[in-house]
Design an enzyme around this catalytic site. Sequence first.
Site, PDB file in Angstrom:
ATOM      1  N   SER A   1      39.628  77.709  45.935  1.00 58.36           N
ATOM      2  CA  SER A   1      38.885  78.964  46.022  1.00 58.36           C
ATOM      3  C   SER A   1      37.503  78.739  45.431  1.00 58.36           C
ATOM      4  O   SER A   1      37.326  78.771  44.208  1.00 58.36           O
ATOM      5  CB  SER A   1      39.606  80.094  45.271  1.00 58.36           C
ATOM      6  OG  SER A   1      38.789  81.248  45.227  1.00 58.36           O
TER       7      SER A   1
ATOM      8  N   PHE B   1      32.088  69.995  50.288  1.00 61.79           N
ATOM      9  CA  PHE B   1      31.387  70.149  51.558  1.00 61.79           C
ATOM     10  C   PHE B   1      30.584  71.450  51.546  1.00 61.79           C
ATOM     11  O   PHE B   1      31.088  72.500  51.153  1.00 61.79           O
ATOM     12  CB  PHE B   1      32.375  70.161  52.731  1.00 61.79           C
ATOM     13  CG  PHE B   1      33.232  68.928  52.800  1.00 61.79           C
ATOM     14  CD1 PHE B   1      32.752  67.760  53.386  1.00 61.79           C
ATOM     15  CD2 PHE B   1      34.510  68.928  52.268  1.00 61.79           C
ATOM     16  CE1 PHE B   1      33.529  66.619  53.438  1.00 61.79           C
ATOM     17  CE2 PHE B   1      35.297  67.796  52.317  1.00 61.79           C
ATOM     18  CZ  PHE B   1      34.812  66.632  52.904  1.00 61.79           C
TER      19      PHE B   1
ATOM     20  N   HIS C   1      32.307  70.831  58.351  1.00 58.99           N
ATOM     21  CA  HIS C   1      32.179  69.896  57.235  1.00 58.99           C
ATOM     22  C   HIS C   1      30.890  69.085  57.280  1.00 58.99           C
ATOM     23  O   HIS C   1      30.733  68.132  56.518  1.00 58.99           O
ATOM     24  CB  HIS C   1      33.365  68.926  57.217  1.00 58.99           C
ATOM     25  CG  HIS C   1      34.675  69.552  56.845  1.00 58.99           C
ATOM     26  ND1 HIS C   1      35.337  70.405  57.685  1.00 58.99           N
ATOM     27  CD2 HIS C   1      35.432  69.452  55.720  1.00 58.99           C
ATOM     28  CE1 HIS C   1      36.468  70.795  57.107  1.00 58.99           C
ATOM     29  NE2 HIS C   1      36.539  70.235  55.916  1.00 58.99           N
TER      30      HIS C   1
END
Length: 335
Positions: free
Chosen positions: A68, A92, A138
């Site tokens: 998270s 990322f 990503h």
Amino acid sequence: MTRVSAPTVQEVQTTFAEALCAAHEDAMRLDPSIVLLGQDIRAGFPFGATKGLVDEFGPDRVINTPISEAATMGCGVGAALAGIRPVVEVDFSGFLLLGLDQLVNNGAKLRYMSGDQVSIPLVVRVGQGPLGSFAAQHSQTQHAYLAAVPGLTVLAPATVQAAYDALRWALVHDDPVVVLEDMRLYRQQGTLVRGLAPDDITSTLHREGTSLSVVTYGHGVILALQAAKVLAAEGIEVEVLGLNSLAPLDVAGIASTARHTRRVLCLADDPPLFGVAATIAMVAGTEAHDVLRAPVLSLGSRPVPTPYAPDLERLVFPTVEGVVEAARRLHGWEE
């Protein structure tokens, strides 16, 4: 603006990721208030920038977090308010978006909104750009957006030494610093001299030249230096200025190289419109308008999501060949 230092007996050869790890280690030994927060950060996953640090500093200072980014960033901002120096690692950049509310609305603004009663010594490290078939979510870059947020310092190192220096500098800074790490550089080899936090990290003149200037940052420095070797064989001497910091921006350094060569190519990883290259071009054009011998050119990525297929990915981001072609065009421009 700093120039590449002369060799010393203290130099070691290492990688970009290992230089970041060394910067963590050296800073954490000096300052017990530094803690690291991130997903699988104890294992050094996925690029090795924190590998082995839990063995020396323990699980109370190297802390694995849940998946998270919003919660982790909120924890980082709160810890900074409480007098800790947290480093939040986001693997990322696409997932940094989940933590931007805490970073932008709280981290970047609380010193101002509190009337200078509090500081936020928070460091956020974020992987940027393509790495080969990591696909659209990503492989994003957020240089332009983050550099435009008031209250954030944004760094984009290009070399092993610059990576170490950027993180060491960030870890003695009392306001939020975002270190944008191009993932293509993590395994890049280079020379490292470990030491104290530097005073100046704004930019580095990597190569001197007289024909034209390439102003860039991050992986763009590698492309520019490779292109400069090709162009030198044609009698075109390229000056390469690497911007280690995007906010604040080294306006004086950009002006100096623009006035020196009088031709400027701005190289960035984001699309030319509304991106970093556009800002560099504005600065160069404003600061050197009276001496420029050609329009300031910009080279960036295509405005599309990054494809999964390697052959298509290579069509999206700047290449050495693209830099060479743009430089030839700029050098041959008729006044």
